[in-house]
Enzyme design. Structure first.
Site, PDB file in Angstrom:
ATOM      1  N   HIS A 100       0.800  -1.233   0.000  1.00  0.00           N
ATOM      2  CA  HIS A 100       0.000   0.000   0.000  1.00  0.00           C
ATOM      3  C   HIS A 100       0.832   1.283   0.000  1.00  0.00           C
ATOM      4  CE1 HIS A 100      -4.537   0.777   0.880  1.00  0.00           C
ATOM      5  NE2 HIS A 100      -4.108   1.444  -0.166  1.00  0.00           N
ATOM      6  N   ASP A 127     -10.161  -0.886   3.275  1.00  0.00           N
ATOM      7  CA  ASP A 127      -8.990  -1.419   3.964  1.00  0.00           C
ATOM      8  C   ASP A 127      -9.388  -1.821   5.389  1.00  0.00           C
ATOM      9  OD1 ASP A 127      -6.315  -1.723   5.008  1.00  0.00           O
ATOM     10  OD2 ASP A 127      -5.592  -0.130   3.690  1.00  0.00           O
ATOM     11  N   HIS A 129      -7.266  -1.313   7.623  1.00  0.00           N
ATOM     12  CA  HIS A 129      -6.441  -0.344   8.357  1.00  0.00           C
ATOM     13  C   HIS A 129      -6.596   1.060   7.757  1.00  0.00           C
ATOM     14  CE1 HIS A 129      -4.407  -4.317   8.120  1.00  0.00           C
ATOM     15  NE2 HIS A 129      -4.254  -4.146   9.419  1.00  0.00           N
ATOM     16  N   ASP A 131      -4.161   3.299   7.675  1.00  0.00           N
ATOM     17  CA  ASP A 131      -2.864   3.699   7.092  1.00  0.00           C
ATOM     18  C   ASP A 131      -2.577   5.183   7.328  1.00  0.00           C
ATOM     19  OD1 ASP A 131      -2.616   1.077   6.309  1.00  0.00           O
ATOM     20  OD2 ASP A 131      -3.231   1.423   4.246  1.00  0.00           O
ATOM     21  N   HIS A 144       3.879   0.967   4.517  1.00  0.00           N
ATOM     22  CA  HIS A 144       2.532   0.827   3.918  1.00  0.00           C
ATOM     23  C   HIS A 144       1.447   1.312   4.890  1.00  0.00           C
ATOM     24  CE1 HIS A 144       1.910  -3.696   5.311  1.00  0.00           C
ATOM     25  NE2 HIS A 144       2.263  -2.905   6.283  1.00  0.00           N
ATOM     26  N   ASP A 230      -7.428  -2.413  -0.710  1.00  0.00           N
ATOM     27  CA  ASP A 230      -6.433  -3.262  -0.050  1.00  0.00           C
ATOM     28  C   ASP A 230      -7.032  -4.666   0.072  1.00  0.00           C
ATOM     29  OD1 ASP A 230      -4.915  -4.555   2.064  1.00  0.00           O
ATOM     30  OD2 ASP A 230      -4.258  -2.593   2.768  1.00  0.00           O
ATOM     31  N   ASP A 232      -6.692  -6.755   2.235  1.00  0.00           N
ATOM     32  CA  ASP A 232      -7.139  -7.099   3.589  1.00  0.00           C
ATOM     33  C   ASP A 232      -8.467  -6.458   3.973  1.00  0.00           C
ATOM     34  OD1 ASP A 232      -6.654  -4.521   4.716  1.00  0.00           O
ATOM     35  OD2 ASP A 232      -4.625  -5.048   5.303  1.00  0.00           O
ATOM     36  N   GLU A 275      -1.609  -4.786  -2.040  1.00  0.00           N
ATOM     37  CA  GLU A 275      -1.288  -5.758  -0.978  1.00  0.00           C
ATOM     38  C   GLU A 275      -1.484  -7.211  -1.387  1.00  0.00           C
ATOM     39  OE1 GLU A 275       0.247  -5.271   1.911  1.00  0.00           O
ATOM     40  OE2 GLU A 275       0.282  -3.086   1.951  1.00  0.00           O
TER      41      GLU A 275
END
Ligand code: MG
Ligand code: MG
Length: 311
Positions: A100, A127, A129, A131, A144, A230, A232, A275
């Site tokens: 990322h 995502d 997260h 970030d 990332h 992303d 994830d 990712e």
């Protein structure tokens, strides 16, 4: 939907991740047939190959946890330029990651182009997260985890990452699917007008109303919309090929519905697929799912989906 001119730009970046393997991402998308899938949907697709990182002199930062700072900055510089050029010459640049940290370059280049067109830039961050770390705050040192803080103009990146010509106002950023947020990021989310629809909100309210609400804002502003997806964001059970799995991710149908709503809006002007770590994949299923999500974003309808065996 109207046929678009799409460009595929490989960004085999793994300097920002804690687990190696993302450098194989762009080729996994090619192997999974991304270009052919989009061509079948009626779009013209130009694969521009992979970008190479710039060579940058070593950079030192007082946060000793950080690793690969110069390499990540070198990727950002090269990708910023490639993204600006792709946005200038095609309707929809699609960046094939790579971890990322590539968004440090891609979104900055896209935002620079939008600023030149006098269009406000919006960002949809899908995502687990946010970030939102700065160089000073990251404990893991995995870069990332820093792109959004940089893109919205937080301090401390000067002299390390390329200059951000057109920071994205926090109120133009919408995050969906968050379920792993640490205290520094939580604080930043509280202090800034960045909009968050976390996993609990997705459980309680679904995805449609909040997403349409955000899209209406983009439309009313005549904005350009960059989507950063992303792996994830998705549940690890359907998308195992990522080094940062967090249980309880978006389901197959939630993810497709988001892509279908984005398609209906006609507002998406650029896309990151990030990712994907093919080293962790199971018979290519995550790469294939990401390609299918991309197809939904670009016009494939539920009724168009052929029956086939899913492994
Ligand atoms: Mg991310
Ligand atoms: Mg993530």
């Amino acid at each position: 939907m109207q046929p678009l001119s799409c460009s595929l730009i490989g960004a085999p970046v793994q300097s920002g991740a804690g687990v190696r393997g993302c450098l194989m991402g762009p080729d996994a998308y090619r192997t999974a047939g991304l270009r052919e899938t989009l061509v079948d949907l009626g779009h013209s697709v130009e694969d521009r190959g992979d970008v190479a990182a710039r060579d940058i002199a070593p950079l030192n930062h007082s946060n000793v946890a950080i690793h690969n700072l110069a390499e990540t900055a070198g990727w950002a510089e090269a990708l910023q330029e490639a993204a600006f050029e792709a946005a200038r010459s095609t309707d929809l640049p699609i960046f094939l990651g790579g971890d990322h940290s590539l968004s440090i370059g891609t979104v900055a280049g896209i935002a620079k182009h939008s600023a030149q067109q006098d269009r406000p830039q919006f960002l949809l961050w899908l995502d687990a997260h946010p970030d939102l770390h700065t160089l000073a705050s990251t404990d893991s040192g995995n870069l990332h985890g820093t792109p959004v803080a940089y893109l919205m103009g937080q301090e401390g990146f000067e002299g390390y990452y390329p200059k951000m010509d057109a920071p994205i106002p926090a109120e133009n950023i919408f995050m969906m699917g968050l379920r792993s947020v640490d205290s520094f990021e939580h604080e930043l989310i509280t202090q800034t007008p960045v909009a968050v629809h976390d996993m609990r909100a997705m459980d309680e309210e679904g995805v449609k109303a909040p997403l349409v609400n955000f899209l209406n804002k983009v439309k009313a502003a005549g904005g350009a919309l960059h989507v950063s997806l992303d792996v994830d964001f998705l549940d690890p059970a359907i998308a195992p090929a990522v080094g940062t799995t967090v249980p309880g991710g978006a389901t197959f149908r939630e993810a497709h519905l988001i892509m279908e709503l984005l398609c209906d809006s006609g507002l998406v002007t650029s896309l990151d697929l990030v990712e994907l770590n093919p080293f962790l994949d199971v018979r290519g299923r995550t790469a294939s799912l990401m390609v299918d999500l991309c197809a939904s974003l670009l016009g494939r309808k539920v009724l168009d989906r052929p029956t086939r065996q899913f492994a």
